[in-house]
Design an enzyme around this catalytic site. Structure first.
Site, PDB file in Angstrom:
ATOM      1  N   CYS A   1       0.431  -6.004 -17.523  1.00 13.34           N
ATOM      2  CA  CYS A   1       1.014  -6.784 -16.430  1.00 13.34           C
ATOM      3  C   CYS A   1       2.351  -6.170 -16.014  1.00 13.34           C
ATOM      4  O   CYS A   1       3.243  -6.012 -16.857  1.00 13.34           O
ATOM      5  CB  CYS A   1       1.224  -8.236 -16.847  1.00 13.34           C
ATOM      6  SG  CYS A   1       2.112  -9.215 -15.608  1.00 13.34           S
TER       7      CYS A   1
ATOM      8  N   ARG B   1       0.105  -3.758  -7.036  1.00  6.81           N
ATOM      9  CA  ARG B   1      -1.164  -4.313  -6.564  1.00  6.81           C
ATOM     10  C   ARG B   1      -2.301  -3.461  -7.106  1.00  6.81           C
ATOM     11  O   ARG B   1      -2.163  -2.250  -7.263  1.00  6.81           O
ATOM     12  CB  ARG B   1      -1.207  -4.302  -5.027  1.00  6.81           C
ATOM     13  CG  ARG B   1      -2.411  -5.025  -4.413  1.00  6.81           C
ATOM     14  CD  ARG B   1      -2.325  -6.505  -4.636  1.00  6.81           C
ATOM     15  NE  ARG B   1      -3.317  -7.258  -3.863  1.00  6.81           N
ATOM     16  CZ  ARG B   1      -4.510  -7.641  -4.328  1.00  6.81           C
ATOM     17  NH1 ARG B   1      -4.879  -7.315  -5.553  1.00  6.81           N
ATOM     18  NH2 ARG B   1      -5.335  -8.341  -3.575  1.00  6.81           N
TER      19      ARG B   1
ATOM     20  N   CYS C   1      -0.994  -9.217  -8.369  1.00  6.75           N
ATOM     21  CA  CYS C   1      -1.588  -7.879  -8.390  1.00  6.75           C
ATOM     22  C   CYS C   1      -3.030  -7.900  -8.871  1.00  6.75           C
ATOM     23  O   CYS C   1      -3.796  -7.008  -8.568  1.00  6.75           O
ATOM     24  CB  CYS C   1      -0.748  -6.929  -9.234  1.00  6.75           C
ATOM     25  SG  CYS C   1      -0.938  -7.127 -11.025  1.00  6.75           S
TER      26      CYS C   1
ATOM     27  N   THR D   1      -7.130   1.598   4.251  1.00  3.38           N
ATOM     28  CA  THR D   1      -6.760   0.713   5.359  1.00  3.38           C
ATOM     29  C   THR D   1      -7.682   0.913   6.551  1.00  3.38           C
ATOM     30  O   THR D   1      -8.141  -0.047   7.169  1.00  3.38           O
ATOM     31  CB  THR D   1      -5.296   0.952   5.776  1.00  3.38           C
ATOM     32  OG1 THR D   1      -4.442   0.731   4.650  1.00  3.38           O
ATOM     33  CG2 THR D   1      -4.887   0.014   6.895  1.00  3.38           C
TER      34      THR D   1
ATOM     35  N   CYS E   1      -4.414  -8.628 -14.521  1.00  2.83           N
ATOM     36  CA  CYS E   1      -4.836  -9.431 -15.670  1.00  2.83           C
ATOM     37  C   CYS E   1      -6.276  -9.903 -15.518  1.00  2.83           C
ATOM     38  O   CYS E   1      -7.046  -9.936 -16.485  1.00  2.83           O
ATOM     39  CB  CYS E   1      -3.911 -10.623 -15.861  1.00  2.83           C
ATOM     40  SG  CYS E   1      -3.811 -11.733 -14.439  1.00  2.83           S
TER      41      CYS E   1
ATOM     42  N   SER F   1       0.858  -1.184   0.000  1.00  4.66           N
ATOM     43  CA  SER F   1       0.000   0.000   0.000  1.00  4.66           C
ATOM     44  C   SER F   1       0.886   1.223   0.000  1.00  4.66           C
ATOM     45  O   SER F   1       2.094   1.119   0.227  1.00  4.66           O
ATOM     46  CB  SER F   1      -0.911   0.018   1.233  1.00  4.66           C
ATOM     47  OG  SER F   1      -1.739   1.160   1.238  1.00  4.66           O
TER      48      SER F   1
ATOM     49  N   CYS G   1       4.483 -13.948 -11.299  1.00  2.00           N
ATOM     50  CA  CYS G   1       3.263 -13.262 -10.855  1.00  2.00           C
ATOM     51  C   CYS G   1       3.420 -12.576  -9.502  1.00  2.00           C
ATOM     52  O   CYS G   1       3.839 -13.193  -8.517  1.00  2.00           O
ATOM     53  CB  CYS G   1       2.114 -14.262 -10.803  1.00  2.00           C
ATOM     54  SG  CYS G   1       0.527 -13.540 -10.359  1.00  2.00           S
TER      55      CYS G   1
END
Length: 574
Positions: A519, A332, A546, A368, A549, A87, A543
């Site tokens: 990506c 992310r 995130c 959050t 895709c 984050s 990968c």
């Protein structure tokens, strides 16, 4: 790779031995498939993020207050708590003040208060200072991955059982279609589906109540929302998303300003693409630098990763980084649908909490505190449902009567205002912020779902990005190394194509292979095959989890499922 396999098997052994010595029963299910253990808890929580851990802590607090005990289990697909947490993060402690009011005395990793708050509009060569719309007084610059590690320790002190390295891969139902828990992935299966020597059957983790806290675009949460029509039940629109790409740098002492916060709009993004950058001064000479790109962008040639590399060369950003070192890289997706996109969060046997439901406050760029509060409210409802036989739907009522609802309602028109472009969006959001303050009688709607927003390639020209210099900008393999991403290569692919023909028949000729650009980990690339034809190759080991895709593919042809537990990034300061 071997250390991960060892960790999985050790964790699983510990899981079984711990539970066999506790009052939680282990049963055996007999069926035509190989037997797997079935473990019973009162409450099962999927995901050790802010929402899941807040729910677990609140449940145990309620147990102590009411002189009772409920068994609470938290499953985390990351190799350790915090490994998959990324984050910004300018942290608003409102929910934490309610959950653990003594957090300062208990040495939470929240030590750098916001000291300044700047907002710039970037052109290619200039930074124009604007009045800051953010009110970050009383907030802190933190690492969220470090905070959830601390929260995990607090949860365990209260008696919560947390098991990292176990990926929840399926929902379990009873004969009445009620959720009764989750199943974890089988481990030790090769790519071809055969069992390896270290094969371990998955485990059924059953609960009287199941809370899904998987983060943005959680795979089980998406299944549940579709199965029970939760968006329709809540009168919600589709969710909209953005992709956040982030690096943590260590910079020179004389350039470091602990607590300084900077947000930007404009360059390097075009005026039709919503997004912006952030630069936060953390502790220990560290800064968090990132670019957030809304995934409803139209140009299939745009590459968010390369846009981020360009950002670092801006004359106003570059001086901070010169002489510095990148410590970590990650990416992310985040929810941007806000108030309009909140689904009905309760299903038979459980509830969806945190970013799996989508409580991010877009103009604040904070989610959050709202995720944590949603976990606390769900915990209170779950405690009443399990301990007193009350209705879990009280969670929905509590949400609508909470400060989450009030906050998101006031912010509801900021994000959809930008579907008209950057300048109209700034004008409308300025009107909302300074004059209307959320009181406008009209609620704006979102545009197309993100995957439908991508235009055909013939409507755009290719974008030529500069080569990385290896000093400020980097190629993807270099960045991936800094993410500590690791997957066991010989396992079933967790990224699957619903129709293997679509990439070559549609994505490549119509959209110019957008998956090779959206990506941020080069999972998808087209390689030469027979007769010099291009064929999509999926590098699943890259990968970052995130979920871009799963969201952006034009034909929704990519199915994201969890890999073996413990695989993925290994974040420590994100």
């Amino acid at each position: 790779m071997l250390k991960f396999i060892s960790h999985f098997l050790k964790s699983k052994s510990n899981l079984k031995s711990t539970l066999s010595n506790s009052r939680v029963p282990i049963s055996r299910n007999f069926c035509t498939t190989p037997i797997r253990d079935s473990i019973q808890y009162d409450v099962v929580i999927v995901g050790a993020g802010p929402a899941g851990l807040s729910a677990a802590i609140r449940l145990k607090q309620l147990c102590r207050q009411n002189d009772t005990d409920l068994s609470v289990c938290v499953l985390e697909k990351g190799a350790e708590v915090g490994a998959h947490i990324l984050s910004g993060n300018v942290f608003e402690p409102r929910a934490l003040n309610e959950l653990l009011p003594q957090w300062k005395q208990q040495e939470a990793p929240i030590t750098t208060p916001v000291s300044s708050d700047k907002f710039w509009f970037l052109t290619k060569n200039r930074a124009i200072s604007l009045p800051s719309p953010f009110n970050n007084e009383g907030n802190y610059v933190i690492s969220l991955s470090q905070l959830v590690r601390w929260m995990g320790a607090k949860a365990e002190e209260l008696g919560v059982e947390i098991y990292p390295g176990f990926a929840a891969s399926e929902i379990l139902y009873d004969a009445n279609n009620k959720v009764i828990g989750i199943g974890t992935n089988d481990m030790g299966i090769s790519k071809d589906g055969s069992k390896k020597e270290n094969f371990q059957r998955g485990v059924e983790i059953k609960g009287r109540m199941t809370l899904l806290s998987e983060g943005c675009r959680g795979s089980l949460s998406e299944q549940i929302m579709k199965k029970y029509n939760l968006r329709e039940k809540g009168g919600a629109e589709h969710q909209t998303y953005a992709l956040g790409i982030k690096e943590v740098w260590e910079i020179d002492e004389e350039k470091h300003q602990p607590g300084a916060v900077l947000h930007t709009l404009g360059w390097p993004l075009d005026h039709k693409t919503y997004g912006g950058s952030f630069l936060y001064h953390m502790k220990d000479r560290q800064i968090a630098l990132g670019l957030v790109v809304a995934l409803n962008y139209q140009n299939p040639f745009m590459n968010p990763y390369e846009e981020f590399q360009k950002l670092k060369h801006h004359p106003a950003i570059k001086p901070y980084l010169e002489g510095g070192t990148v410590i970590q890289y990650g990416a992310r997706t985040l929810n941007e649908g806000g108030f309009q996109s909140i689904p009905y969060p309760v299903f038979p046997g459980g509830a969806i909490i945190g970013c799996s439901a989508g409580f991010l406050n877009v103009p604040k760029i904070k989610g959050t505190h709202t995720a944590m509060k949603s976990g606390m409210l769900a915990a209170e409802a779950a405690f009443g449902a399990v301990n007193e036989g009350l209705d879990m739907n009280t969670y929905w009522d509590a949400l609508r009567n909470s400060w989450i609802w009030e906050e998101l309602y006031k912010a509801r028109n900021y994000r959809p205002a930008f579907k008209y472009g950057l300048i109209p969006g700034l004008a409308l959001s300025g009107l909302e912020h300074y004059i209307l303050k959320g009181r406008h009688p009209i609620t704006l709607k979102h545009g197309k779902p993100d995957h439908e927003a991508t235009n055909a390639a013939q409507l755009h020209s290719p974008i030529h990005y500069p080569k990385p210099d290896g000093i400020l900008s980097f190629d993807v393999p270099t960045s991936l190394h800094r993410s500590n991403t690791n997957h066991e290569h010989d396992q079933p692919p967790h990224l699957r194509l619903r129709d293997p023909k679509i990439p070559e028949l549609t994505n490549l000729p119509v959209y110019a292979a957008p998956e090779s650009r959206y990506c941020p980990a080069r999972v998808y690339e087209y390689v030469a095959a027979e007769q010099n034809k291009l064929k999509l190759q999926i590098n699943a080991q890259n990968c970052l989890h995130c979920k871009a895709c799963d969201i952006k593919d034009p034909k929704q042809n990519i199915k994201w499922t969890v890999p073996e537990g413990g695989g993925g990034p290994g974040y420590s300061v994100m």
